[in-house]
Structures are given as C-alpha cells and as structure tokens.
Enzyme design. Sequence first.
Site, mmCIF file in Angstrom:
data_model
loop_
_atom_site.group_PDB
_atom_site.id
_atom_site.type_symbol
_atom_site.label_atom_id
_atom_site.label_comp_id
_atom_site.label_asym_id
_atom_site.label_seq_id
_atom_site.Cartn_x
_atom_site.Cartn_y
_atom_site.Cartn_z
ATOM 1 N N LYS A 123 0.810 -1.284 0.065
ATOM 2 C CA LYS A 123 0.102 0.032 0.199
ATOM 3 C C LYS A 123 0.700 1.202 -0.010
ATOM 4 O O LYS A 123 0.429 2.291 -0.726
ATOM 5 C CB LYS A 123 -0.900 -0.015 1.178
ATOM 6 C CG LYS A 123 -1.831 -1.027 1.187
ATOM 7 C CD LYS A 123 -3.067 -1.215 0.316
ATOM 8 C CE LYS A 123 -3.765 -2.513 0.008
ATOM 9 N NZ LYS A 123 -3.430 -3.240 -1.334
ATOM 10 N N GLU A 155 -3.239 10.704 9.272
ATOM 11 C CA GLU A 155 -3.902 10.814 7.964
ATOM 12 C C GLU A 155 -5.198 11.428 8.256
ATOM 13 O O GLU A 155 -5.869 11.262 8.981
ATOM 14 C CB GLU A 155 -4.265 9.334 7.523
ATOM 15 C CG GLU A 155 -4.653 9.045 6.418
ATOM 16 C CD GLU A 155 -4.905 7.709 5.643
ATOM 17 O OE1 GLU A 155 -3.906 6.873 5.318
ATOM 18 O OE2 GLU A 155 -5.927 7.196 5.859
ATOM 19 N N ARG A 169 -6.540 -7.236 -10.629
ATOM 20 C CA ARG A 169 -7.461 -8.158 -10.880
ATOM 21 C C ARG A 169 -8.784 -8.050 -11.537
ATOM 22 O O ARG A 169 -9.133 -6.931 -11.415
ATOM 23 C CB ARG A 169 -7.688 -9.321 -9.885
ATOM 24 C CG ARG A 169 -8.343 -8.529 -8.709
ATOM 25 C CD ARG A 169 -8.482 -9.141 -7.489
ATOM 26 N NE ARG A 169 -8.629 -8.381 -6.135
ATOM 27 C CZ ARG A 169 -9.571 -7.712 -5.801
ATOM 28 N NH1 ARG A 169 -10.720 -7.952 -6.752
ATOM 29 N NH2 ARG A 169 -9.686 -7.199 -4.806
#
Lengths: 73, 458
Positions: free
Chosen positions: B117, B202, B295
């Site tokens: 990430k 964050e 995906r």
Amino acid sequence: MATTNVTSEVIGTVWKVEKAKGDAVEEGDLIMILESMKMEIPVEAPVTGTLSEIKVAPDDSVEEDQILCLIES
Amino acid sequence: MSIAKVFIANRGEIACRIIRSCRALDIKTVAVFSEADADALHVSEASHSLEIGPAPVAKSYLNQDALLMALRVSGADAVHPGYGFLAENAGFAAAVENMGRIWIGPQPQTIEAMGDKERAREIARAAGIPVVPGSRRFSPGDTAGLAATGEEVGYPLLVKAAAGGGGIGMRLVDDPENLQAQVETTQSLAERSFGDGTVYLERFIAHARHIEVQVFGFGDGRGVHYFDRDCSVQRRFQKVVEEAPAPGLAAETRASLCAAALALVAHVNYRGAGTVEFIYDRQAEVFYFLEMNTRIQVEHAVTEMITGADLVAAQIELAAGNLVLPEQGDISTDGHAIECRIYAERPEKKFLPSPGELKRFDFPEESAGLRIDTGLRQGDRITPYYDPMIAKVITRGQNRKDAIAHMVQALDEIEIEGVSTNLEFLGQVLRDRVFCEDLATTRYVDEGSYRLEASGVS
C-alpha cells in the site's frame, strides 16, 4: 462459584487458542479465535473468572452452540 | 501465441463466470477443486477437473505447489486466477510464467508494487494522482514537529498504527490540542498490540464515498477505462451493493477520475483488467487514490451491464495476443446497473456467517435487465471453509430509479431456504431514502438508516 459455558456462535473451525486452562480472565478478554467463511470470530470471556476447562484445540471443527470452554467465577 | 485451454485457479461463481467466457471463445477449461468441492458446479461446468487437496484453503486453493503440479499435468496454456485466493500473489504469477504458461493478469512486478500500500501510494503520487494527505512515521518517543505536521495533514485527522489494520489502533483527533497525547497513547497501544509503536497521521474524511474506475491496460502504457462504479455500501470492509455509473457525480469530476486512473495505467504499463479505487470526499468534492486492485473484481458485472463489454473475455484475448484493442471513443455507457451480493450470513447478528445446506435456491429467470452469477445449485452445501457470498444479482434499468425498482422486484422473487441470508437487509437498503436519494457513504451500514425505514420510523 458459578460455571459459565462459553459457546460458539457459528459453525467453523478453531484457529487460535489464546488462553490456557487455569488462566484468570476478565470480562471481554480474548480466549480464542474461530474461523468461519473467511471471517475471524473472536471468542471473548462473558464474565470475569478462571478458565476451568478448554474443550477444543486449534483446527477442531465446531458447531453452533457447542461449548468451547468453561469459566468458574 | 494462442490459448486452447485455460486453467482456473479458483472456485465458485467466478470460476463459473470464467468458464462462460471461455465457452464463448471456444476455449477448453480446467477446474480445480478441494475435497469439499468435488460436486461443485464449477467442476461439472468445466471441460476437465483436478482435485488439489483438503477443504481448508491453505491446503487447496492457496496451495501453490498443488496448483502448479495440477497445472503441469493439465496441459493448459494459461492460468486465470479469478479474484481472491492467489489472484494478487506476485510469486504465484511469476511461478506460472516461469513454467512457460500465460498468466491472465498483470505482470508479477505490477502485482507486487500495487500490493504494497505504501509503494502504491508513492506510485500514484508520482503519476500525479492525489492521495489522502498523510504524514511521515513517528516512532515511539519521537514527536518532533508534530504540531506543524498535524496542521499540514489537516483536521480532523486519524492517528494510525503503521502495523495496525481493520480499524485497530486508530484514533480520531478533532482538536489540535489533543494531538500530542493521542499520538503518545496510540504509540504505546500499538507497541503492546503489534510489537511496533510506529504511528502516522492521515486526514479523516467524514463523508466519504468509495468510487472506483474500471481500467483495461494493453501492457505498453496504453489503455482504456470502462467508467466508474460506486461501492460505498459495505459491511466489515466488504462491499455489499455496487452500482455503475457512480450516481450524482459531476461530469468534470467523472472525467478527472477516469483520467487519473488512466494516468496510473500509463505510469506502470498496466496489463489487463484492473480497478483504481478512490475515496471521494462528498463535502469537499475532491477524490484521493486509495489502492489499485490488479485483477478482475467481484463487481465487474455492473460495468459489463452498462457498457456491453465482456471483461473476462477481453482479459483472455489480450493474454492470447488476439484482442482487437478497444478505443476509448467506442466505449460508452447505457443506463444504470446495480449489483447486490447475496451472503449466507445473519445481519441481525453482526453479519456472522451462516453455513448450511441450500434446501431451496430459486432465482427469477435471467433477462436483458437481470443477470444472476452464482456457483451454487439447490441441494449444495455451503461449507464454513470459503467466502459466504452465494450469488450476485445484477439489474439494469434506463436510469438508477429503474435499476433499483428492478432489483427490489428481483430480490422479492428470490427464495432461499436452509441458510440465513442478507436478502431482507438488501431489500431494506434498496427501499431506504438515504440510499435512494442522499446516496450512501462508507459509514452507511453502521449508521443504520435502512432499519428506520423498515420499521416505518422515517
């Protein structure tokens, strides 16, 4: 002294057992983690007391309402 | 290069979905199955099948050695991983390629880069895509320059444990005066819980929607997008209702989201189908990169319903080198589509899973506006070993209201007995004013407005 049965809420398998027989537990302490359908389901102590018996081991299959362990309080 | 036989390293509905596209392309299929899945639908639908091990996923669907051995004996030329299991495992993708087989998916190094990430955020930043404002990492005892960093990130903010996950070790800070204390508390809590007390800050986005863009890269920097989806309705960080296009987006916002997603495709020479996920701040009307899924996704069907594309077939044809490369100008959307994931679970018991035997499993007839994707039949057993999703119901209408009405009707016609499901919950969501008019944020399920509507207390 009262005995509390800690039961499984789901059909699944035992993933990890975090406590041992004879351990003192406080209400809300994590006793073991079950696994069912990709979900980890924590089993917490419903009462404060002593774990008098643990009836399952990792990788055991468990049924809904099956007794997992006993707490004496 | 051509593909005559595809090995499907998956099970359930996505394995059946891949078989459907292979049939349309006249390609043979190899299904794999665990001991628990010997009678499963994906096994009987495939041209060939091989057993790979006992029921637990670690011994079967995640067992790379067993899968690679099965691949070798199967004679297949390519591997489709579906979603979940090993779909985003760079090591498995590389092992397939090293065996001289085609991996139907992005290059292993792309999977690896996007799977980390922190690295994915750096790549997104380098591609010029906004990421959620965050800070450097603060080890225990280190709070140097904290107040200024807090101002830079902006309030409200979250103090997050670097080693944490799933909401553990997160603290919300509204007031700059509390920052120092909250950072110290989180550091010591993280130290005790994860053995690593490192934290970072964050920005907290209170009214966030989860919006994502379906991309398809050609592997050389070029690529197209198939517009966007909204997947804000989630429980336990898993999506439950998805739709395309994302409702209520201004045309210029949509254009910049899609452009940002394509910038990322170009930056990493992305190959095949992928999804770039964003957090959309409803109040500020800005979006931030969240992550990229390398995906095909569960919710790809809503995109197919409004664009007419067959994304799985496109994946296979690109891998085989046969794809007539689509042009952006030829891709458009028509109408609105919604997907509901039917889970074997008990919403009233915190969405706990509910395995059992499908004594009844009746769905309405598929039509142009109704698609049912499932890997199960009446009489099948839903075991505790695998994901609780048992079917996807997708409806399309001329507009969102039509698609919702069509879904409400479809859900009412579904009859499932033998396991508990979330059908009633889904019906409540689809009839809820907040979902229908205000649009859901990612806190929708926790906020519980669907319950009020259901009991008439609106």
